[in-house]
Design a protein around this motif. Structure first.
Motif, PDB file in Angstrom:
ATOM      1  N   PHE A 193       0.810  -1.224   0.000  1.00 42.06           N
ATOM      2  CA  PHE A 193       0.000   0.000   0.000  1.00 42.06           C
ATOM      3  C   PHE A 193       0.846   1.277   0.000  1.00 42.06           C
ATOM      4  O   PHE A 193       0.304   2.370   0.154  1.00 42.06           O
ATOM      5  N   GLN A 194       2.154   1.136  -0.162  1.00 38.10           N
ATOM      6  CA  GLN A 194       3.071   2.288  -0.240  1.00 38.10           C
ATOM      7  C   GLN A 194       2.881   3.225   0.954  1.00 38.10           C
ATOM      8  O   GLN A 194       2.775   4.448   0.802  1.00 38.10           O
ATOM      9  N   MET A 195       2.864   2.648   2.144  1.00 36.66           N
ATOM     10  CA  MET A 195       2.634   3.431   3.351  1.00 36.66           C
ATOM     11  C   MET A 195       3.835   4.317   3.671  1.00 36.66           C
ATOM     12  O   MET A 195       4.981   3.910   3.519  1.00 36.66           O
ATOM     13  N   GLU A 196       3.538   5.525   4.118  1.00 34.05           N
ATOM     14  CA  GLU A 196       4.580   6.480   4.491  1.00 34.05           C
ATOM     15  C   GLU A 196       4.979   6.271   5.952  1.00 34.05           C
ATOM     16  O   GLU A 196       4.169   5.802   6.758  1.00 34.05           O
ATOM     17  N   PRO A 197       6.206   6.632   6.319  1.00 31.53           N
ATOM     18  CA  PRO A 197       6.581   6.609   7.741  1.00 31.53           C
ATOM     19  C   PRO A 197       5.803   7.693   8.493  1.00 31.53           C
ATOM     20  O   PRO A 197       5.634   8.806   7.987  1.00 31.53           O
ATOM     21  N   ALA A 198       5.340   7.373   9.685  1.00 30.46           N
ATOM     22  CA  ALA A 198       4.626   8.350  10.513  1.00 30.46           C
ATOM     23  C   ALA A 198       5.605   8.983  11.492  1.00 30.46           C
ATOM     24  O   ALA A 198       6.209   8.291  12.305  1.00 30.46           O
ATOM     25  N   GLY A 199       5.789  10.284  11.383  1.00 30.75           N
ATOM     26  CA  GLY A 199       6.676  10.979  12.311  1.00 30.75           C
ATOM     27  C   GLY A 199       8.124  10.558  12.210  1.00 30.75           C
ATOM     28  O   GLY A 199       8.843  10.494  13.202  1.00 30.75           O
ATOM     29  N   SER A 200       8.586  10.269  11.005  1.00 32.53           N
ATOM     30  CA  SER A 200       9.950   9.797  10.822  1.00 32.53           C
ATOM     31  C   SER A 200      10.973  10.887  11.140  1.00 32.53           C
ATOM     32  O   SER A 200      10.765  12.063  10.845  1.00 32.53           O
ATOM     33  N   HIS A 201      12.077  10.457  11.763  1.00 32.11           N
ATOM     34  CA  HIS A 201      13.202  11.368  11.996  1.00 32.11           C
ATOM     35  C   HIS A 201      14.200  11.297  10.842  1.00 32.11           C
ATOM     36  O   HIS A 201      15.289  11.869  10.940  1.00 32.11           O
ATOM     37  N   GLY A 202      13.831  10.594   9.780  1.00 31.70           N
ATOM     38  CA  GLY A 202      14.701  10.508   8.620  1.00 31.70           C
ATOM     39  C   GLY A 202      15.994   9.780   8.943  1.00 31.70           C
ATOM     40  O   GLY A 202      16.001   8.791   9.675  1.00 31.70           O
ATOM     41  N   VAL A 203      17.084  10.278   8.421  1.00 33.43           N
ATOM     42  CA  VAL A 203      18.369   9.610   8.562  1.00 33.43           C
ATOM     43  C   VAL A 203      18.800   9.524  10.024  1.00 33.43           C
ATOM     44  O   VAL A 203      19.568   8.651  10.409  1.00 33.43           O
ATOM     45  N   TRP A 204      18.270  10.406  10.880  1.00 32.33           N
ATOM     46  CA  TRP A 204      18.716  10.435  12.271  1.00 32.33           C
ATOM     47  C   TRP A 204      17.849   9.570  13.185  1.00 32.33           C
ATOM     48  O   TRP A 204      18.102   9.479  14.374  1.00 32.33           O
ATOM     49  N   VAL A 233      25.839  -4.580  10.000  1.00 38.20           N
ATOM     50  CA  VAL A 233      25.909  -3.658   8.858  1.00 38.20           C
ATOM     51  C   VAL A 233      26.377  -4.374   7.590  1.00 38.20           C
ATOM     52  O   VAL A 233      26.342  -3.787   6.501  1.00 38.20           O
ATOM     53  N   ASP A 234      26.809  -5.621   7.732  1.00 40.51           N
ATOM     54  CA  ASP A 234      27.159  -6.438   6.563  1.00 40.51           C
ATOM     55  C   ASP A 234      25.856  -6.987   5.989  1.00 40.51           C
ATOM     56  O   ASP A 234      25.188  -7.810   6.616  1.00 40.51           O
ATOM     57  N   LYS A 235      25.494  -6.539   4.807  1.00 34.15           N
ATOM     58  CA  LYS A 235      24.207  -6.892   4.207  1.00 34.15           C
ATOM     59  C   LYS A 235      24.008  -8.394   4.108  1.00 34.15           C
ATOM     60  O   LYS A 235      22.914  -8.905   4.394  1.00 34.15           O
ATOM     61  N   ALA A 236      25.025  -9.117   3.721  1.00 35.45           N
ATOM     62  CA  ALA A 236      24.909 -10.568   3.545  1.00 35.45           C
ATOM     63  C   ALA A 236      24.687 -11.270   4.883  1.00 35.45           C
ATOM     64  O   ALA A 236      23.863 -12.187   4.987  1.00 35.45           O
ATOM     65  N   VAL A 257      14.649  -1.551   1.097  1.00 38.42           N
ATOM     66  CA  VAL A 257      13.865  -0.361   0.724  1.00 38.42           C
ATOM     67  C   VAL A 257      14.711   0.908   0.636  1.00 38.42           C
ATOM     68  O   VAL A 257      14.221   1.944   0.166  1.00 38.42           O
ATOM     69  N   LYS A 258      15.959   0.836   1.060  1.00 37.04           N
ATOM     70  CA  LYS A 258      16.825   2.017   0.997  1.00 37.04           C
ATOM     71  C   LYS A 258      18.086   1.691   0.208  1.00 37.04           C
ATOM     72  O   LYS A 258      18.556   0.552   0.200  1.00 37.04           O
ATOM     73  N   THR A 259      18.611   2.703  -0.440  1.00 31.44           N
ATOM     74  CA  THR A 259      19.823   2.528  -1.240  1.00 31.44           C
ATOM     75  C   THR A 259      20.920   3.435  -0.709  1.00 31.44           C
ATOM     76  O   THR A 259      20.666   4.369   0.049  1.00 31.44           O
ATOM     77  N   GLY A 260      22.136   3.147  -1.142  1.00 29.21           N
ATOM     78  CA  GLY A 260      23.271   3.957  -0.716  1.00 29.21           C
ATOM     79  C   GLY A 260      23.977   3.346   0.476  1.00 29.21           C
ATOM     80  O   GLY A 260      23.550   2.324   1.026  1.00 29.21           O
ATOM     81  N   PRO A 261      25.073   3.973   0.919  1.00 32.54           N
ATOM     82  CA  PRO A 261      25.832   3.459   2.061  1.00 32.54           C
ATOM     83  C   PRO A 261      24.977   3.421   3.332  1.00 32.54           C
ATOM     84  O   PRO A 261      24.221   4.354   3.611  1.00 32.54           O
ATOM     85  N   PHE A 262      25.091   2.333   4.090  1.00 30.09           N
ATOM     86  CA  PHE A 262      24.305   2.158   5.314  1.00 30.09           C
ATOM     87  C   PHE A 262      24.521   3.314   6.280  1.00 30.09           C
ATOM     88  O   PHE A 262      23.581   3.792   6.921  1.00 30.09           O
ATOM     89  N   ALA A 263      25.750   3.772   6.386  1.00 31.84           N
ATOM     90  CA  ALA A 263      26.078   4.854   7.321  1.00 31.84           C
ATOM     91  C   ALA A 263      25.349   6.150   6.981  1.00 31.84           C
ATOM     92  O   ALA A 263      25.137   6.987   7.854  1.00 31.84           O
ATOM     93  N   GLU A 264      24.940   6.285   5.724  1.00 30.52           N
ATOM     94  CA  GLU A 264      24.257   7.511   5.304  1.00 30.52           C
ATOM     95  C   GLU A 264      22.752   7.422   5.504  1.00 30.52           C
ATOM     96  O   GLU A 264      22.126   8.361   5.989  1.00 30.52           O
TER      97      GLU A 264
END
Length: 316
Positions: A193-204, A233-236, A257-264
């Motif tokens: 249903f492509q649900m959005e995060p509720a009250g997300s703090h984003g990257v932090w 943090v090792d994806k495998a 669901v997210k792309t890019g370096p995990f630390a970011e």
């Protein structure tokens, strides 16, 4: 199991009532943090946390008839989500409106679904339980979901403990079976249903959607000779152990669901990976949960209080 360390009270011949929101201003937060509800909810979290220490989800944990009924209920909700056709409205930007159809079906059937869980002498508790239950799966208007909704689901489970429907022997299964299936349902819902995060703090923030599985999941990993905090943090590694540990399943979902370096994209989790021991991760996450979820007015202002989870001071 008594959630506050004392004897479980009897709810026979008890008068239940529809829960209501009582935290209406910031000044009410102190009353909440000193309440019976706060004490008993954290007691519940702590008891389950201890019960799953060192256990993995592949182990044969005891499942009572009450746990089996909960698992069947979640399975039914999952089936409903799959059978509801998605909306094809082209102007939809966030979320698929078919979620509202599913959410209304859950609400329409909530009293029957919950009533099937309860023994005859506490059937009246449906009026309180269905409020927490209905609010456990997201907001139908915003088509979003977050840690506040997860909190309501765990409060629902806590109420079942207080009512005596679930007992101390059920503690491992509450995390490793019931919460696991709830999380799998909500991940499927988020994607479908492509649900959005509720009250997300984003990257932090720790996670856009969850928190409790990181607490109980880190307890599972305490004493593990093969997996250290740096390993998640090792994806495998996370993916290969996702069916054993709640923590790894959460990290694996993030990686899908997210792309890019995990630390970011998950900086807070990345920081946690630097801790040397899972015991430190676990205790730190409990402190963080109290501060970032239970200690936040925007979350608690939406939490309803009844006669099972009350704003009264702790008894005794």
């Amino acid at each position: 199991m008594a959630t506050d360390g004392g004897a479980a009270r009897s709810f026979r011949e008890h008068e239940f009532k529809v829960p209501e929101r009582l935290v209406k201003k910031n000044e009410d937060m102190q009353r909440w943090e000193s309440s019976q509800a706060y004490s008993e909810f954290m007691g519940f979290v702590t008891i389950v946390n201890g019960a799953v220490r060192g256990l993995n989800m592949k182990e044969d944990v005891p499942c009572s008839p009450a746990v089996d009924k909960l698992l069947s209920l979640i399975s039914k909700l999952s089936h409903w989500a799959k059978e509801i056709p998605l909306s094809e409205e082209s102007h939809q930007r966030f979320g698929n409106k078919a979620f509202k159809t599913w959410w209304e079906k859950v609400g329409d059937n909530a009293s029957v679904l919950i009533g099937d869980l309860l023994p005859e002498d506490v059937k009246g508790a449906v009026v309180e339980l269905e409020v927490y239950f209905r609010q456990s799966f997201g907001n139908s208007t915003r088509i979003d979901y977050g840690t506040g909704h997860e909190f309501k689901f765990c409060a629902f489970l806590c109420c079942l403990v207080k009512l005596g429907v679930l007992c101390e022997a059920d503690a491992p299964a509450i995390a490793l079976r019931v919460l696991r299936d709830y999380l799998e349902l909500m991940r499927a819902m988020q994607l479908r249903f492509q649900m959005e995060p509720a009250g997300s703090h984003g990257v932090w923030g720790l996670d856009d959607f969850q928190f409790i599985p990181y607490i109980w999941g880190s307890s599972q990993l305490i004493g593990n000779p093969n997996l250290q905090p740096i390993n998640f943090v090792d994806k495998a590694i996370a993916e290969n152990t996702a069916d054993e540990y709640l923590f790894m399943a959460c990290v694996t979902f993030i990686n899908t669901v997210k792309t890019g370096p995990f630390a970011e994209h998950s900086n807070t989790l990345w920081g946690i990976s630097g801790l040397e021991e899972w015991t430190k991760v676990n205790s730190g996450l409990i402190k963080m949960y109290k501060a970032e979820v239970l200690g936040k007015f925007p979350v608690i202002q939406h939490f309803p209080f009844g006669t099972i989870l009350t704003m009264d001071p702790p008894s005794g």
